[in-house]
Design a protein around this motif. Sequence first.
Motif, PDB file in Angstrom:
ATOM      1  N   ARG A  76      16.276 -22.945 -11.933  1.00 49.81           N
ATOM      2  CA  ARG A  76      16.068 -22.448 -13.291  1.00 49.81           C
ATOM      3  C   ARG A  76      16.239 -23.565 -14.315  1.00 49.81           C
ATOM      4  O   ARG A  76      15.731 -23.483 -15.418  1.00 49.81           O
ATOM      5  N   TYR A  80       9.625 -29.367 -11.406  1.00 45.33           N
ATOM      6  CA  TYR A  80       9.196 -30.303 -10.364  1.00 45.33           C
ATOM      7  C   TYR A  80       7.689 -30.471 -10.415  1.00 45.33           C
ATOM      8  O   TYR A  80       6.951 -29.494 -10.510  1.00 45.33           O
ATOM      9  N   LEU A  87      -2.780 -25.909  -5.549  1.00 42.51           N
ATOM     10  CA  LEU A  87      -2.814 -24.663  -6.321  1.00 42.51           C
ATOM     11  C   LEU A  87      -3.661 -23.639  -5.582  1.00 42.51           C
ATOM     12  O   LEU A  87      -4.315 -23.960  -4.608  1.00 42.51           O
ATOM     13  N   GLY A  94      -4.849 -21.929 -16.207  1.00 43.89           N
ATOM     14  CA  GLY A  94      -3.929 -21.281 -17.137  1.00 43.89           C
ATOM     15  C   GLY A  94      -3.018 -20.295 -16.433  1.00 43.89           C
ATOM     16  O   GLY A  94      -1.822 -20.203 -16.736  1.00 43.89           O
ATOM     17  N   GLU A  95      -3.593 -19.566 -15.491  1.00 45.79           N
ATOM     18  CA  GLU A  95      -2.780 -18.607 -14.742  1.00 45.79           C
ATOM     19  C   GLU A  95      -1.709 -19.315 -13.928  1.00 45.79           C
ATOM     20  O   GLU A  95      -0.561 -18.864 -13.858  1.00 45.79           O
ATOM     21  N   ASP A  98       1.086 -20.470 -16.266  1.00 45.16           N
ATOM     22  CA  ASP A  98       1.939 -19.349 -16.685  1.00 45.16           C
ATOM     23  C   ASP A  98       2.810 -18.855 -15.535  1.00 45.16           C
ATOM     24  O   ASP A  98       3.964 -18.472 -15.726  1.00 45.16           O
ATOM     25  N   LEU A  99       2.234 -18.869 -14.343  1.00 46.60           N
ATOM     26  CA  LEU A  99       2.980 -18.403 -13.180  1.00 46.60           C
ATOM     27  C   LEU A  99       4.196 -19.301 -12.930  1.00 46.60           C
ATOM     28  O   LEU A  99       5.316 -18.817 -12.780  1.00 46.60           O
ATOM     29  N   PHE A 100       3.967 -20.618 -12.902  1.00 43.53           N
ATOM     30  CA  PHE A 100       5.090 -21.535 -12.687  1.00 43.53           C
ATOM     31  C   PHE A 100       6.124 -21.361 -13.796  1.00 43.53           C
ATOM     32  O   PHE A 100       7.331 -21.342 -13.539  1.00 43.53           O
ATOM     33  N   ALA A 102       6.731 -18.700 -15.648  1.00 41.95           N
ATOM     34  CA  ALA A 102       7.444 -17.433 -15.527  1.00 41.95           C
ATOM     35  C   ALA A 102       8.463 -17.493 -14.396  1.00 41.95           C
ATOM     36  O   ALA A 102       9.584 -16.996 -14.521  1.00 41.95           O
ATOM     37  N   LEU A 103       8.082 -18.121 -13.279  1.00 42.17           N
ATOM     38  CA  LEU A 103       8.994 -18.165 -12.134  1.00 42.17           C
ATOM     39  C   LEU A 103      10.181 -19.090 -12.405  1.00 42.17           C
ATOM     40  O   LEU A 103      11.221 -18.985 -11.768  1.00 42.17           O
ATOM     41  N   ARG A 104      10.001 -20.019 -13.357  1.00 45.49           N
ATOM     42  CA  ARG A 104      11.103 -20.904 -13.724  1.00 45.49           C
ATOM     43  C   ARG A 104      11.969 -20.268 -14.800  1.00 45.49           C
ATOM     44  O   ARG A 104      13.022 -20.778 -15.141  1.00 45.49           O
TER      45      ARG A 104
ATOM     46  N   ALA B 283      -7.511 -17.741 -19.660  1.00 44.10           N
ATOM     47  CA  ALA B 283      -6.762 -18.938 -20.062  1.00 44.10           C
ATOM     48  C   ALA B 283      -5.263 -18.721 -19.897  1.00 44.10           C
ATOM     49  O   ALA B 283      -4.500 -19.664 -19.731  1.00 44.10           O
ATOM     50  N   ALA B 285      -2.208 -16.018 -18.029  1.00 40.65           N
ATOM     51  CA  ALA B 285      -2.077 -15.097 -16.904  1.00 40.65           C
ATOM     52  C   ALA B 285      -1.800 -13.684 -17.398  1.00 40.65           C
ATOM     53  O   ALA B 285      -1.034 -13.496 -18.349  1.00 40.65           O
ATOM     54  N   LEU B 290       2.522 -12.332 -13.043  1.00 35.95           N
ATOM     55  CA  LEU B 290       3.692 -13.174 -13.268  1.00 35.95           C
ATOM     56  C   LEU B 290       4.930 -12.752 -12.486  1.00 35.95           C
ATOM     57  O   LEU B 290       6.033 -12.743 -13.014  1.00 35.95           O
TER      58      LEU B 290
END
Lengths: 308, 542
Positions: A76, A80, A87, A94-95, A98-100, A102-104, B283, B285, B290
């Motif tokens: 958290r 990295y 990927l 963009g997804e 956002d995913l990385f 959100a997971l962080r 652009a 998510a 998520l």
Amino acid sequence: MTAISVAGLVKTFGATRALDELDLTVRSGEVHGFLGPNGAGKSTTIRILLGLLRRDAGQVSVLGGDPWQDAVGLHRRLAYVPGDVNLWPNLSGGEAIDLFGALRGGLDPARRDELLRRFDLDPTKKCRTYSKGNRQKVAIVAAFASDVELLVLDEPTSGLDPLMEAVFREYVSALRDAGRTVLLSSHVMSEVEALCDRVSIIRAGRTVESGTLAELRHLTRTPMTVETERPVDGLADLAGVHAVTVSGPTTRFEVESGTLDPVLTHLARFGVRTLTSTPPTLEELFMRHYGDGSDAVPAERAVPAGTR
Amino acid sequence: MTTFTGTARLTRLALRRDRVKLLVWALAVPGVAALVAQSVAGIYGTEQDRIGYATTSAASVVARAFNGPVSGPSLGSVVTAEAYTMLALLAALLSTFAVVRHTRQNEETGRAELLGSAVVGRHAPLSAALLTTLAANVLSGLLLAGVLIAGELPVAGSLALGAAIAGIGISFAAVAAVTAQISGTARGANGMAAAVVGLAFLLRAAGDAWGDVTVDGMRVVSAWPSWLSPLGWANQVQAFDGNRWWVLALTAGFAALAVGTAFALTSHRDLGSGLLAVRRGPATAPRALLSPVGLAWRLQRGVVLGWAVGVAVMGLSMGSVGDEVGSFVGDNEAASELIAQLGGTDELVDAFLGTMMAMFALAVAGFAVQSVLRLRAEETAGTLEGLLATALSRPRWLLSHLCWAALGTAGLLALAGASTGLGYGLVSGDVPGEVARLTVAGLVQVPAVLALAGLVVVLFGLLPRLAVALSWSVFLLCVLVGQLGALLELPQAVLNLSPFTHLPAVPATDPTATPLVALLVVAVALTGLGLATFRRRDLAIG
Ligand SMILES: Nc1ncnc2c1ncn2[C@@H]1O[C@H](COP(=O)(O)OP(=O)(O)O)[C@@H](O)[C@H]1O
Ligand SMILES: [Mg+2]
């Protein structure tokens, strides 16, 4: 305060001893260069720091925790960028960002947009259409847009063009100014020279040098060129002087740091017209560590700085 | 200059560029027909043979669905029934690809831009593509009629079949003309057109399956869905029987309408763009992505949905044959006595449906193995490294994929049961009852599949580099034991190793809870073991 401390780290893959009692100390708030030729063990060290690989022996602490035991909590607080960014082909860039994020634990949308603009990355393209450099940009944008204490960057610019490399440097400098800690692995000297406060040089899984750029420079010889009124002689007899060549009025030689004073006194007798010295680049440091001795020099170590 | 200027030049260019492809195509369709005609003449040489063929084909739902409605016992009719699906699909797909190649693909490669700068009207490329395809279809239809006439089939019927098949090609060329305007890529345009071909096939299959058999038992009157499909119209021409040429007016009308639409669409778009933009992603998510579970669904959904379509189609077709098991035996006195001793036709049908469910269990096990191995696929692809460097724990990541593997398994088996029940219910008369009964029968299979999936998790945890090979080997062993175990007289101890051996044979017998619970416990225990070993190991990168 130390952000990362590693002592006596050992990791073997079958018969390969990838890390052989490696030491590494990264202080909080510094940009630390982690330098070594390909196969030296940089990525392996970083993966142990992230709890992706288990160490065989040695002490490792990251942000005060054990990366294997406390992986989720530590992750958290860090971001990295892998050496080889992979990927999902059917997600857009963009997804993925956002995913990385959100997971962080979330990212700053305004900063994300600014980074996308500065790195000139189209976030609506599917990841399958991205080049290596663009995949790297996705990971870089996701890392830089996260509000974290520590950034672990494994050869982050190996796919970027020079323009983007300059943008990258700008952001790393800004991160240092903001008090963040950065571990930057590289086998590109110019990058480390431009960015890092301190450097650890590893070779074959062992740390061979560690210190500030200035400290490391003192370990090497300074090449000098001098033009005199009369031809120089007797220079080679002085302590700490190497590789003397005299051609008419021009003399070239290398001198160990700390032995310069008697050399200058000696030269003054021949009527010095011009004197130039070139401080060693990290490249030359590399040549000293890996280029002499009985070990063969792998081709990539002989590549000049900035060319790939 | 009109919007059609340059059409002739472009058509000549297309014909020259495609000359080999067009030749192969023009020969493939009549070639297939000639081969079928020859083998039919050999197998169904006598009138008696052909009456038998026509009667069986008219009575069989499966034959009606796959071969189309049979129309009488003439040699030409039998050839038509046997060759029709192959000829129709060849003509439809080759026409589709040809039109897309000369329109959307040209735009994609930039060739059209080069041409567009010369004196070429806006509608010219599409016109040229359609003319080229029309020419190829007419040629191939004439050759088709030619080989049949040469094979001593009636001239009128041969011409009617040639025209009907060419009509299919022209209809789908027109469909492709529209999809090439809608999609921004050649791949997308071909895919959309192929989907229309699939839909047309399903409509025709449904209409023919639901059709009525005429009094003489050798012809089928198709139900209305067949009349909604270009593939159906070609059947309704009834070549070699009714020779109803007027049906081709429907084909012509449909093609004209579609081509008109395509031209109207060309006027509304720029060169190189489709009405649907080239597929880009968002652009940012969507919220649903998520989370680990959202990501896993995104990565697994294509596989799940693909399997769902396959399972539903299989279930419907298998269910609708269930009836035939009964009627087939019902005709045979000796067999029906035997069956009566065994417990009657109902039991026979249930045994058949039970076997179907066991086969579905093995098929869905293939899905489950594939779905769980997604874990390993993510690891080798390198995406797992980036994920686990975030605040995502190994158990959460693993379970996010396993939840879709498990839900997918349950959903697919329920769907297998429900669709088989629907198929069987439609022919036997009790749709809700059969759907309910067979959905339960499908769900009964779930624990065995999950047990196998659990073993795959263990292999992933313990032996990541061998997990793929070992998992599929175990799957194959289960299939072998299931299919050949009894035949090979393998000892019970070996049979017991396969989780599928322990399933009750529903709907022939009532489900019993003990083996199902035991299998579920095994599945959970194996998953736990797999998770524990995965937590302890290095990521096997590269
Ligand atoms: N998963 C692995 N299995 C076997 N050997 C490995 C593995 N990962 C790294 N190595 C070996 O460990 C050594 C160090 O590799 P690495 O850490 O990737 O070096 P660097 O990142 O400095 O280029 C190399 O000799 C490499 O071949
Ligand atoms: Mg590396």
